[in-house]
Design an enzyme around this catalytic site. Sequence first.
Site, PDB file in Angstrom:
ATOM      1  N   CYS A 176     -44.379  14.554 -18.866  1.00 14.93           N
ATOM      2  CA  CYS A 176     -44.565  13.391 -18.006  1.00 14.93           C
ATOM      3  C   CYS A 176     -45.805  13.552 -17.120  1.00 14.93           C
ATOM      4  CB  CYS A 176     -43.281  13.150 -17.208  1.00 14.93           C
ATOM      5  SG  CYS A 176     -43.154  11.572 -16.378  1.00 14.93           S
ATOM      6  N   HIS A 177     -45.625  13.653 -15.807  1.00 16.95           N
ATOM      7  CA  HIS A 177     -46.737  13.858 -14.878  1.00 16.95           C
ATOM      8  C   HIS A 177     -47.038  15.346 -14.658  1.00 16.95           C
ATOM      9  CE1 HIS A 177     -45.762   9.675 -13.966  1.00 16.95           C
ATOM     10  NE2 HIS A 177     -46.967   9.568 -13.442  1.00 16.95           N
ATOM     11  N   GLY A 178     -46.234  16.232 -15.254  1.00  9.98           N
ATOM     12  CA  GLY A 178     -46.424  17.673 -15.106  1.00  9.98           C
ATOM     13  C   GLY A 178     -47.822  18.174 -15.414  1.00  9.98           C
TER      14      GLY A 178
END
Length: 187
Positions: free
Chosen positions: A114-116
């Site tokens: 995801c936004h990791g």
Amino acid sequence: MSGRLEGVRVLIVTSNTGVERDELVVPLGQLRALGAQVIHAAPKNAGVQTFRHDTQPDDELQPDASLDDVQVENFEVLLIPGGTVNADKLRLADRAVALAKDFAAAGKPIAAICHGPWLLVEAGLVAGKTLTSYQSVRTDITNAGGKWVDQSAVRSPEDGWTLITSRDPGDLGDFLEAISEVAESKG
């Protein structure tokens, strides 16, 4: 397949708030069910607030350790969940950035969903890598020299370490299978 990851030690790093619930809870449970020793670390060894879809508060989980208490040599794999707030705060945490750099320097796999990948952009680790993420992170990845693709799970072995990425909670099955396959060879 209980025991498939016996002897593999996985470090999951998050901030203390804004973590996408399923991207933390599902890997914790499934990797442990496969026999991996999974440690969840956050900047403070205090409650970690999870959210659903970035807006709906959910469970608060207690991490196993603080980021300052963990060392790269004690783990085979680093996992970075998403959540917009989580990833934004995590990339500002010097210790989290240092851990990501140290895992890559040691040739150890890093998995981000995801936004990791924002943490990896901050650490200067995406140049020359092929990866995926939540759609809104695409420009940050390409501006940092990475090649962004729209796939459920991507493995990028360049530069002596493997990067595993996925787009969102809907990809968790493929993401965890890719992590398991890479981790089996490291355990």
